[in-house]
Design a protein around this motif. Structure first.
Motif, short mmCIF file in Angstrom:
data_model
loop_
_atom_site.label_atom_id
_atom_site.label_comp_id
_atom_site.label_asym_id
_atom_site.label_seq_id
_atom_site.Cartn_x
_atom_site.Cartn_y
_atom_site.Cartn_z
N LYS A 43 -7.14 -14.24 1.01
CA LYS A 43 -7.32 -12.81 0.73
C LYS A 43 -7.91 -12.16 1.96
N LEU A 44 -7.24 -11.15 2.49
CA LEU A 44 -7.73 -10.42 3.65
C LEU A 44 -8.67 -9.31 3.21
N SER A 45 -9.39 -8.73 4.16
CA SER A 45 -10.41 -7.74 3.84
C SER A 45 -9.84 -6.45 3.24
N ASN A 46 -8.62 -6.12 3.55
CA ASN A 46 -8.02 -4.88 3.04
C ASN A 46 -7.34 -5.05 1.69
N GLY A 47 -7.58 -6.15 1.01
CA GLY A 47 -7.00 -6.39 -0.31
C GLY A 47 -5.63 -7.03 -0.28
N VAL A 48 -5.10 -7.30 0.90
CA VAL A 48 -3.80 -7.93 1.04
C VAL A 48 -3.98 -9.45 1.00
N GLU A 49 -3.01 -10.13 0.41
CA GLU A 49 -3.04 -11.60 0.37
C GLU A 49 -1.95 -12.15 1.27
N ARG A 50 -2.22 -13.27 1.90
CA ARG A 50 -1.24 -13.97 2.73
C ARG A 50 -1.17 -15.42 2.28
N ILE A 51 0.03 -15.96 2.33
CA ILE A 51 0.26 -17.36 2.02
C ILE A 51 0.71 -18.05 3.29
N SER A 52 -0.05 -19.03 3.73
CA SER A 52 0.30 -19.83 4.90
C SER A 52 0.90 -21.14 4.42
N VAL A 53 2.16 -21.37 4.76
CA VAL A 53 2.87 -22.58 4.35
C VAL A 53 3.08 -23.45 5.58
N SER A 54 2.71 -24.71 5.48
CA SER A 54 2.97 -25.65 6.57
C SER A 54 3.68 -26.88 6.01
N ILE A 55 4.68 -27.33 6.73
CA ILE A 55 5.44 -28.53 6.35
C ILE A 55 5.40 -29.48 7.53
#
Length: 196
Positions: A43-55
């Protein structure tokens, strides 16, 4: 007669030993791809969420594999925006013992729990004409764009206590020790005089 039976037994034993070592050598020359897929929700500070995917791809076999292709179609385009990376990648070869990594960063658009399927890896072994298919590990469910509820606040308190518990305990003990030293001892002395 007994000597010929012993020799016959020795010959049979030697043949079995040679056949076992030949099959072990044949098995040792193989290709074995292990793929580990991991997704982290931030969760970023501006309310946005990011998903980091690593394979991560590991060649655990003893042979080099060729025409390695990775495809991860478990992220629906209508539910996620791609921030960086892409859903497929290919390499010319993957040597024995080598590791390759691929990463994608996504932004969810839809609220809810998401469980992605494993990524598909195809590769070619020099001895075989048909490509070989392998699958990555699946990811744990992600709770995207979740509202903060009292239950989540309790979980937050538990995680903070787990993370900072030893420091909190040490500070509490020092404060208690300081309080005991700074407190006047007159009350304890008065209590002892009354008992006499």
């Amino acid at each position: 007669m007994a000597a010929s039976i012993n020799q016959l037994g020795f010959v049979i034993f030697a043949m079995m030993l040679v056949s076992c070592s030949i099959s072990a050598m044949a098995d040792s020359e193989s290709a074995f791809i292990v793929a580990h897929k991991k997704a982290t929700l931030t969760k970023l500070s501006n309310g946005v969420e990011r998903i980091s995917v690593s394979i991560d791809l590991y060649n655990r076999g003893s042979l080099t594999v060729y025409d390695v292709s990775l495809v991860d179609n478990s992220w629906p385009v209508d539910s996620f925006d791609v921030v960086s990376g892409n859903f497929s990648r290919s390499w010319d070869s993957l040597d024995a013992g080598a590791i390759f990594s691929h990463s994608i960063e996504l932004e969810p658009r839809v609220k809810g729990i998401f469980q992605g399927s494993p990524a598909v890896i195809t590769f070619r072994i020099p001895n075989k004409a048909a490509p070989v298919v392998a699958y990555s590990t699946p990811i744990f469910p992600l709770n995207m764009l979740a509202d903060t509820t009292p239950e989540n606040k309790l979980e937050l308190a538990k995680s903070l206590l787990a993370r900072f518990g030893p420091q909190f305990s040490a500070v509490s003990l020092v404060a208690l020790f300081g309080y005991m030293i700074a407190t006047p001892k007159s009350n304890a002395a008065k209590a002892q005089k009354k008992r006499r």
